[in-house]
Enzyme design. Structure first.
Site, PDB file in Angstrom:
ATOM      1  N   LYS A   9       6.241  27.496  49.675  1.00 44.22           N
ATOM      2  CA  LYS A   9       6.023  26.983  50.841  1.00 44.22           C
ATOM      3  C   LYS A   9       4.813  27.225  51.552  1.00 44.22           C
ATOM      4  CE  LYS A   9      10.752  26.155  52.086  1.00 44.22           C
ATOM      5  NZ  LYS A   9      11.831  26.351  52.949  1.00 44.22           N
TER       6      LYS A   9
ATOM      7  N   GLU B  90      28.097  59.322  60.466  1.00 43.89           N
ATOM      8  CA  GLU B  90      29.258  58.770  60.120  1.00 43.89           C
ATOM      9  C   GLU B  90      29.972  59.365  58.779  1.00 43.89           C
ATOM     10  OE1 GLU B  90      28.794  54.652  60.138  1.00 43.89           O
ATOM     11  OE2 GLU B  90      27.977  54.570  57.879  1.00 43.89           O
TER      12      GLU B  90
ATOM     13  N   HIS C 107      30.615  50.473  56.738  1.00 45.41           N
ATOM     14  CA  HIS C 107      29.439  50.405  55.770  1.00 45.41           C
ATOM     15  C   HIS C 107      30.072  50.844  54.284  1.00 45.41           C
ATOM     16  CE1 HIS C 107      26.563  51.339  59.426  1.00 45.41           C
ATOM     17  NE2 HIS C 107      26.819  50.167  59.104  1.00 45.41           N
TER      18      HIS C 107
ATOM     19  N   THR D 123      18.548  42.935  55.199  1.00 49.34           N
ATOM     20  CA  THR D 123      19.649  42.564  54.203  1.00 49.34           C
ATOM     21  C   THR D 123      20.815  43.465  53.986  1.00 49.34           C
ATOM     22  OG1 THR D 123      17.842  41.205  53.330  1.00 49.34           O
ATOM     23  CG2 THR D 123      20.108  41.198  52.277  1.00 49.34           C
TER      24      THR D 123
END
Length: 300
Positions: free
Chosen positions: A43, A209, A247, A97
């Site tokens: 593109k 965490e 996660h 991502t």
């Protein structure tokens, strides 16, 4: 000025023509981030979100002078996108991502050995330097310019903690989400080192965490090296062993990586840990008052 990015940072968006990338590019632009181009193979020559599109990161970097990229490429192609940015010798790559396979990130990790590029993420919300630049998906409206640096494994907890601080009149230099995957480019100690050297940051909030031992390692580093006070919160106190909580990296295995272990390690070196999510803001405020930094960090 904050860490890693500033008002003048030029940014390329990898995968800019995708729906999510377009939306967040426009949001970053509204926040004043200098988006100077994007990539989408095949593109080249198009215009997206008011900036030129290139086939490759290398082409975009040469044409725009950008040394930072943010990745919104789908998981199947994200590892290759990271390595493309590394090959183009970008200084900083922020990968938003999620769901990148662990074996793919192992390949990325090995490829990056000895390279100059710093990777933030994957599976992270990005990085913000308040009122200067915002790279990723962090909602800037909850931030207030100030002197507390935030580093977190969780995007949503970053937002909640920051909102609590802002409501209480405690501003931030910025926030960086390191991501919740087992293999990532930047960890707690990397960010703590940057905040330790940042002249505008007076104190740090670290949000961890369950899973892994990054928080325990950070506690040791803070005790031995940190010149600025640190408060913390550890998510997952009620998590059952062997079950992933959100996660990919948030899983207790072999009895290790529990919230109790992490909290004990932090408190053992004098780091106050909030008991619940609702207590994060108050824990930071109490620490600032104890260290004589409240007046410096509080603005109406």
């Amino acid at each position: 000025m904050g860490i890693l990015i500033h008002r003048g940072t030029k940014v390329i968006v990898q995968g800019i023509t995708g729906k999510a990338a377009r939306f967040h590019t426009e949001q970053m632009q509204k926040d004043g981030t200098r988006i100077v181009g994007g990539t989408a193979p095949g593109k080249a020559g198009e215009i997206c979100c008011g900036v030129p599109v290139f086939n490759t990161v290398s082409d975009a970097a040469k044409a725009t002078g950008a040394r930072t990229s943010v990745i919104f490429v789908p998981a199947a192609f994200a590892a290759d996108a990271i390595m493309e940015a590394v090959e183009a010798e970008m200084d900083l790559v922020v990968c938003i991502t999620e769901h990148i396979p662990v074996e793919e990130m192992v390949r990325v990790h090995r490829y990056m050995e000895g390279k100059k590029t710093r990777l933030i993420g994957p599976n992270c919300p990005g990085i913000i330097c308040v009122d200067e630049s915002n790279i990723g998906i962090i909602p800037s409206q909850i931030f207030k310019k100030g002197h507390v640096g935030v580093v977190s494994r969780s995007g949503t907890l970053t937002y909640e903690a920051t909102f609590q601080l802002t409501k209480a009149g405690i501003g931030q230099t910025g926030a960086l989400g390191i991501g919740g995957d087992p293999i990532k480019g930047t960890d707690f100690i990397d960010v703590l080192k940057l905040y330790n050297e940042d002249e505008d940051t007076e104190a740090v909030l670290m949000i961890g965490e369950i899973g892994g031992n990054a928080e325990e390692q950070a506690a040791k580093w803070i005790h031995e090296n940190m010149r600025k006070p640190v408060a913390a919160f550890i998510a997952g106190r009620q998590a059952p062993p062997g079950k992933r909580m959100g996660h990919a990296g948030a899983i207790i295995t072999g009895g290790k990586g529990t919230a109790a272990e992490k909290i004990a390690a932090l408190e053992a070196v004098g780091i106050p840990v909030a008991n619940t999510v609702a207590d994060i803001g108050d824990t930071v405020i109490k620490l600032l008052k104890e260290k004589g930094l409240y007046e410096i960090c509080h603005t109406c």
